[in-house]
Design an enzyme around this catalytic site. Structure first.
Site, PDB file in Angstrom:
ATOM      1  CG  HIS A  84      -1.843  -0.886   1.480  1.00  0.00           C
ATOM      2  ND1 HIS A  84      -1.866  -2.193   2.129  1.00  0.00           N
ATOM      3  CD2 HIS A  84      -3.462  -1.382   0.931  1.00  0.00           C
ATOM      4  CE1 HIS A  84      -2.795  -3.361   1.476  1.00  0.00           C
ATOM      5  NE2 HIS A  84      -3.130  -2.320   0.720  1.00  0.00           N
ATOM      6  CG  HIS A 111       5.151   5.820   5.387  1.00  0.00           C
ATOM      7  ND1 HIS A 111       5.126   5.240   6.547  1.00  0.00           N
ATOM      8  CD2 HIS A 111       4.074   6.793   5.989  1.00  0.00           C
ATOM      9  CE1 HIS A 111       4.032   5.456   7.413  1.00  0.00           C
ATOM     10  NE2 HIS A 111       3.528   6.261   6.625  1.00  0.00           N
ATOM     11  CG  HIS A 113       0.447   9.213   3.607  1.00  0.00           C
ATOM     12  ND1 HIS A 113      -0.231   8.419   3.618  1.00  0.00           N
ATOM     13  CD2 HIS A 113       1.027   9.020   4.526  1.00  0.00           C
ATOM     14  CE1 HIS A 113       0.222   7.191   4.633  1.00  0.00           C
ATOM     15  NE2 HIS A 113       0.914   7.655   5.212  1.00  0.00           N
ATOM     16  CG  HIS A 136       2.689  10.643   8.293  1.00  0.00           C
ATOM     17  ND1 HIS A 136       1.715   8.734   7.904  1.00  0.00           N
ATOM     18  CD2 HIS A 136       2.446  11.417   8.685  1.00  0.00           C
ATOM     19  CE1 HIS A 136       0.998   9.925   7.812  1.00  0.00           C
ATOM     20  NE2 HIS A 136       1.548  10.830   8.473  1.00  0.00           N
ATOM     21  CB  THR A 215      -2.476   2.163   7.236  1.00  0.00           C
ATOM     22  OG1 THR A 215      -1.250   0.943   8.109  1.00  0.00           O
ATOM     23  CG2 THR A 215      -2.539   3.029   5.832  1.00  0.00           C
TER      24      THR A 215
HETATM   25 ZN   LIG Z   1       1.565   7.434   7.182  1.00  0.00          ZN
END
Ligand SMILES: [Zn+2]
Ligand SMILES: *[C@@H]1O[C@H](CO)[C@@H](O)[C@H](O)[C@H]1NC(C)=O
Length: 300
Positions: A84, A111, A113, A136, A215
């Site tokens: 993802h 990571h 977004h 993040h 998530t």
């Molecule tokens: Zn995140």
């Protein structure tokens, strides 16, 4: 080819979660509204991300700056496609204390977004505005060794969030890192976290609230810090979103990887009391990053 790919995915995905952007291909995966059917915490009362309404934040003078440890050490980081998103694994030598957090925290990974085709893709929004991208950095409280161990502690995870702003400036501090990744494949050697984020002394001003992972399983174990200071990406980088070749496990391009904002459900968002002089934007050139992510994901 695509329909075959989708059928293949569907056969395996009945119990999988997905982002809204994946949903049209595979109508058996669970989109964000239905995550809670399989992951009950996703329907909880302390969920993330949220929209931060600046006129309603409570200024709190008991929110001191952070101490970052190991942020200027040269480290080797590995890049992993999690299906993802792509995670950049960090060694345990990268740590933080301070920020009114109850303990010492070890970094686990960072990571991003993002959106797609020029659409913004941050998870947190400020007064309803969605930013182009969000970084993040995930930290786990000591002595926990994993998210599973930390999930019953309301501050078991410390997540640092940086929003990106679109500017016309290019700045190349990541050039060497990007080039190195291209050569080595899934390891970036001699990386410093300080390459991509400012030092703690320049990060006095931030929002704090208690929330969750964004998530599944949406564990409600996160002390969130959303920094007021933004990082910058060039317009060119934003327009290169559409060239991202990274793919979800469903085979679709990895775009619009953000969860919709969640209700506050009575929570208060605090803001540290800091000088207002922190308006300059850290110039950060991420022009090649989507290409890097694409390369990485195609390897997997
Ligand atoms: Zn995140
Ligand atoms: C990074 O990897 C190189 C090559 O494998 C190794 O020589 C070096 O010691 C590693 N650095 C760290 C900090 O682990």
């Amino acid at each position: 080819w695509w329909s075959l790919r989708c059928l293949w995915c569907c056969a395996f995905s009945a119990a999988q979660w997905c982002y809204q952007s994946q949903y049209s291909c595979d109508d058996t995966c669970r989109d964000p509204i239905h995550w809670s059917a399989q992951f009950p915490s996703c329907g909880g009362l302390r969920q993330s991300p949220i929209n931060i309404v600046t006129s309603k934040v409570h200024v709190n003078s008991a929110l001191p700056p952070f101490n970052f440890i190991g942020h200027t050490d040269a480290i080797n980081i590995t890049v992993e496609n999690k299906g993802h998103s792509a995670h950049f694994a960090l060694p345990q030598s990268v740590r933080l204390t301070g920020g009114a957090l109850p303990g010492h925290y070890r970094a686990a990974q960072f990571h991003f977004h993002w959106g797609g085709n020029g659409r913004p893709g941050s998870e947190h929004t400020i007064d309803g505005e969605r930013y182009p991208m969000e970084l993040h950095i995930v930290h786990i409280k000591e002595p926990y060794g994993s998210l599973a161990e930390a999930e019953h502690d309301m501050a078991g995870i410390a997540l640092l969030a940086f929003l990106f702003e679109e500017t016309s400036d290019d700045y190349p501090p990541l050039d060497a890192v990007i080039a190195a990744l291209g050569r080595v494949g899934t390891v970036i050697p001699n990386f410093q976290l300080s390459d991509i984020i400012p030092s703690a002394k320049d990060l006095h001003s931030y929002y704090r609230y208690v929330g969750s992972m964004t998530t599944p399983g949406c564990e409600q174990a996160v002390a969130w810090t959303v920094f007021h200071r933004t990082l910058s990406i060039s317009s060119r980088q934003v327009s290169s979103y559409k060239e991202i070749q990274c793919r979800f496990w469903t085979g679709q391009p990895m775009t619009d990887i953000f969860r919709p904002t969640q209700p506050l459900d009575g929570r208060v968002v605090y803001r540290s009391k800091a000088s207002a002089a922190l308006t300059s934007v850290t110039r950060l050139w991420l022009g090649v990053l989507p290409v890097v992510l694409g390369t990485t994901c195609l390897i997997h």
